[in-house]
Scaffold this motif. Sequence first.
Motif, short mmCIF file in Angstrom:
data_model
loop_
_atom_site.label_atom_id
_atom_site.label_comp_id
_atom_site.label_asym_id
_atom_site.label_seq_id
_atom_site.Cartn_x
_atom_site.Cartn_y
_atom_site.Cartn_z
N GLN A 92 0.82 -1.20 0.00
CA GLN A 92 0.00 0.00 0.00
C GLN A 92 0.85 1.26 0.00
O GLN A 92 0.52 2.25 -0.66
CB GLN A 92 -0.93 0.01 1.21
N ALA A 93 1.96 1.24 0.73
CA ALA A 93 2.85 2.40 0.76
C ALA A 93 3.39 2.71 -0.63
O ALA A 93 3.49 3.88 -1.02
CB ALA A 93 4.00 2.16 1.73
N ASP A 94 3.74 1.68 -1.39
CA ASP A 94 4.25 1.88 -2.75
C ASP A 94 3.18 2.47 -3.65
O ASP A 94 3.48 3.33 -4.51
CB ASP A 94 4.75 0.56 -3.33
N TYR A 95 1.93 2.04 -3.47
CA TYR A 95 0.87 2.57 -4.32
C TYR A 95 0.57 4.03 -3.95
O TYR A 95 0.35 4.86 -4.85
CB TYR A 95 -0.40 1.73 -4.19
N PRO A 201 9.39 6.56 0.20
CA PRO A 201 9.92 7.20 1.42
C PRO A 201 9.62 6.38 2.67
O PRO A 201 8.58 5.72 2.77
CB PRO A 201 9.21 8.56 1.45
N ARG A 202 10.51 6.46 3.62
CA ARG A 202 10.37 5.70 4.86
C ARG A 202 9.12 6.06 5.62
O ARG A 202 8.48 5.19 6.21
CB ARG A 202 11.62 5.93 5.72
N MET A 207 3.83 4.52 7.78
CA MET A 207 2.39 4.77 7.85
C MET A 207 1.58 3.60 7.32
O MET A 207 0.49 3.29 7.83
CB MET A 207 2.04 6.04 7.05
N PHE A 208 2.11 2.93 6.28
CA PHE A 208 1.39 1.82 5.65
C PHE A 208 2.30 0.60 5.61
O PHE A 208 2.81 0.22 4.54
CB PHE A 208 0.96 2.20 4.24
N PRO A 209 2.54 -0.04 6.75
CA PRO A 209 3.43 -1.22 6.76
C PRO A 209 2.80 -2.37 6.00
O PRO A 209 1.56 -2.49 5.93
CB PRO A 209 3.54 -1.53 8.25
#
Length: 244
Positions: A92-95, A201-202, A207-209
């Motif tokens: 999810q973080a990548d999206y 970004p980290r 935020m979305f692990p």
Amino acid sequence: MSDLQEWWSSVPPATKLVFGTSLALTLGANLGFVDMRLLFLHWPWVYNKFEVWRVFTTFFFYGKLSFGFLINMSFLYRFSRALEQNQFVDRQADYVFFLLFGAVLLLLVSLVAPFNLPVLGPAFMCYIIYLWARKNHDQVMNFMFGLQFKALYLPFVLCAFKVLMGGMPYDYFAAIACSHLYFFLNDLYPLRYSRRILYTPRFLLNMFPPAVRHRDDDARAANAAAANAPPADGFQWGHGRRLE
């Protein structure tokens, strides 16, 4: 009502936010609940009058209600959901980074381009569609009047369709360029040079692990993706035959 709630709860979070906000904001503006003049992007008002909300609302506003708006909402929902549940499954973080990357680039284009881009909702939709098309380039799409083509050409077919409808697809051209830049940096460059230069970004990863996966998660995710992906022959606009 329970079926509607079940469907809405099944929509992945990023798609739910983008699609739901776009639908609500555009409908609200056209029904008079929101002043439409407050939603489009006009840079002099952003940095002279500090109306900074315009850099956000422009991505969720699609102008006046029309048949094209319904098509755009259908495309936005289907292709964003397909990307989030397939290519970005458990990422999810990548999206979210992909969406933010495109939003920033489109804002920069609207700032320096010689043409006016007050409404970036359709461009944001095309940005998403282009990446889906690159990831599913061999899938056969079925468009209006029986026109069939590979998914790779879908963004350009949308450009041609907009010209036929009397518009100029400057926003689609900008979206294609921005999405291709992401695709090049994230997919092509690492394959060609065996190293990455684009990272999520980290703070987004925090935020979305990634979800904790169990033994049967892969099978369930594959079944859900197959059920919710766009049809294998694309959208059924009319009758046609596939050329072998």
